[in-house]
Design an enzyme around this catalytic site. Sequence first.
Site, PDB file in Angstrom:
ATOM      1  N   ASN A   1      27.917  38.300  51.327  1.00  0.00           N
ATOM      2  CA  ASN A   1      28.293  38.638  49.952  1.00  0.00           C
ATOM      3  C   ASN A   1      27.724  39.973  49.482  1.00  0.00           C
ATOM      4  OD1 ASN A   1      29.726  37.760  47.527  1.00  0.00           O
ATOM      5  ND2 ASN A   1      27.692  37.734  46.593  1.00  0.00           N
TER       6      ASN A   1
ATOM      7  N   TRP B   1      37.032  42.012  43.372  1.00  0.00           N
ATOM      8  CA  TRP B   1      37.473  43.377  43.624  1.00  0.00           C
ATOM      9  C   TRP B   1      37.562  44.182  42.329  1.00  0.00           C
ATOM     10  CZ3 TRP B   1      37.738  46.780  47.383  1.00  0.00           C
ATOM     11  CH2 TRP B   1      37.589  46.325  48.693  1.00  0.00           C
TER      12      TRP B   1
ATOM     13  N   TRP C   1      30.537  30.896  38.899  1.00  0.00           N
ATOM     14  CA  TRP C   1      31.320  32.133  39.017  1.00  0.00           C
ATOM     15  C   TRP C   1      32.723  31.819  39.533  1.00  0.00           C
ATOM     16  CZ3 TRP C   1      31.485  36.947  37.421  1.00  0.00           C
ATOM     17  CH2 TRP C   1      30.317  37.623  37.053  1.00  0.00           C
TER      18      TRP C   1
ATOM     19  N   TRP D   1      41.716  49.381  44.197  1.00  0.00           N
ATOM     20  CA  TRP D   1      41.130  48.089  44.579  1.00  0.00           C
ATOM     21  C   TRP D   1      42.162  47.142  45.175  1.00  0.00           C
ATOM     22  CZ3 TRP D   1      43.202  43.757  42.353  1.00  0.00           C
ATOM     23  CH2 TRP D   1      43.897  43.916  41.138  1.00  0.00           C
TER      24      TRP D   1
ATOM     25  N   GLU E   1      26.566  30.461  41.416  1.00  0.00           N
ATOM     26  CA  GLU E   1      27.651  30.982  42.239  1.00  0.00           C
ATOM     27  C   GLU E   1      28.879  30.081  42.146  1.00  0.00           C
ATOM     28  OE1 GLU E   1      27.610  33.951  43.900  1.00  0.00           O
ATOM     29  OE2 GLU E   1      25.749  34.181  42.773  1.00  0.00           O
TER      30      GLU E   1
ATOM     31  N   TRP F   1      44.000  57.487  41.577  1.00  0.00           N
ATOM     32  CA  TRP F   1      43.497  57.122  42.895  1.00  0.00           C
ATOM     33  C   TRP F   1      44.009  58.117  43.937  1.00  0.00           C
ATOM     34  CZ3 TRP F   1      39.934  53.499  42.359  1.00  0.00           C
ATOM     35  CH2 TRP F   1      40.063  52.532  41.360  1.00  0.00           C
TER      36      TRP F   1
END
Length: 431
Positions: A322, A363, A259, A340, A256, A287
């Site tokens: 998360n 996102w 990341w 997003w 993590e 969208w």
Amino acid sequence: MTKQKVSFFWFRRDLRLEDNIGLFHALESEYPVIPLFIYDDAILENLPKNDARVGFIHQSLFNINDQLKQIGSSLLVKKGETATVFKVLSQEFDIKEVFFNKDYEQYAIARDYKICEFLQSENIVCFSFKDQVIFEEKEITKADGLPYTIYTPFKNKWLEKYNTMAPVREYIGASTSSSFYNSTFVFPSLGEIGFEESTIKVQPYNLKQIANYEEKRDFPAVDATSYLSPHLRFGTVSVRKMVNWAANTNAVFLSELIWREFFMQILFNFPREVTHNFKPAYDGIQWLNNEADFKRWCSGTTGYPMVDAGMRQLNETGYMHNRVRMVVASFLCKHLLINWQWGEAYFAEKLLDYEMASNVGNWQWAAGTGCDAAPYFRVFNPEIQLKKFDEKGIYIRKWIPEFELGYGKPMVDHAFARDRAIATYKAGILK
């Protein structure tokens, strides 16, 4: 009267004395060091007056100042436009050097360039250091020197490089240094900065929480997360300390942290991702961007318990588990077909641990538009997610007190929304 020659250390996203690389090097310079923090008007002007993050920064600075007072020094706190602050300081002090740690967001890069340009024009030497990551910018690249855009090979190269130098050196000893400038600067109150206390507070991080992280991390009702992210965001703890700990304790937790660095190097190498789809082929997606639907999502009244519990947790605490973040993000982009960027902006406003690189990266991952993203036809089913990760309903009952009274009807049918999302993405992806 001759002014004393001094160095400055400029605190930003590194609010600690210990294991702070830029501060360490400042204290090794030949001049007394004045520790400085600037409340940047360009950042503060768009924040609510009770922003919990500003309160956390203020408390962290208070703690630093308290430590400095014990060794006869203090923290110089200013507020204003950063370039103007430095111009005034250069007239008040004979500044020879300024030290700071790097930031990789576009605004900070431009600001720091402008500050260093001014300092150099005043014959003040400017030093910047890597501190908030283990590997920065272009240190982890493919064989051809290009940045990675897929996480797994980035992680493998990251681990390979880290393992040749582990544990990473930690820079300690600043809190007892005699190299700080002797001072009793007045520390301003939160009100004097123009803000007020928030009812939302940043929790202390707790590494004991993640003893079985890989087994418990997906279950929001189990308090098995570290609450570390705001502390890494504002630098109240060093990433070196956390990475060295994780490398010897929990490989999944270490992943993590990697990341986080993956998204930081993506942001640095591909800055347009902040305002554009990382994959231009997705620019053709039509969208719906229905404002009424967005308000229901924001308020946690969609009729899907896991989505609503997550949004209510965010609104009340500045935090969201998360696993739930993935569910609510997928719901906004896929079920409601809302860009997003709307969700990213809302999270940026609410999250205590808001960090542009991770927020934008995650996102875009959820929307399918980012690097190494979930495929567009992957649409989380919020009801299945609830059964898998909160089977007894402990999490949703905590955040939805009216749940037992018979919860409202979902605002959109999942099967319909899934089919609509897949068809819209398929039609909108540019060939």
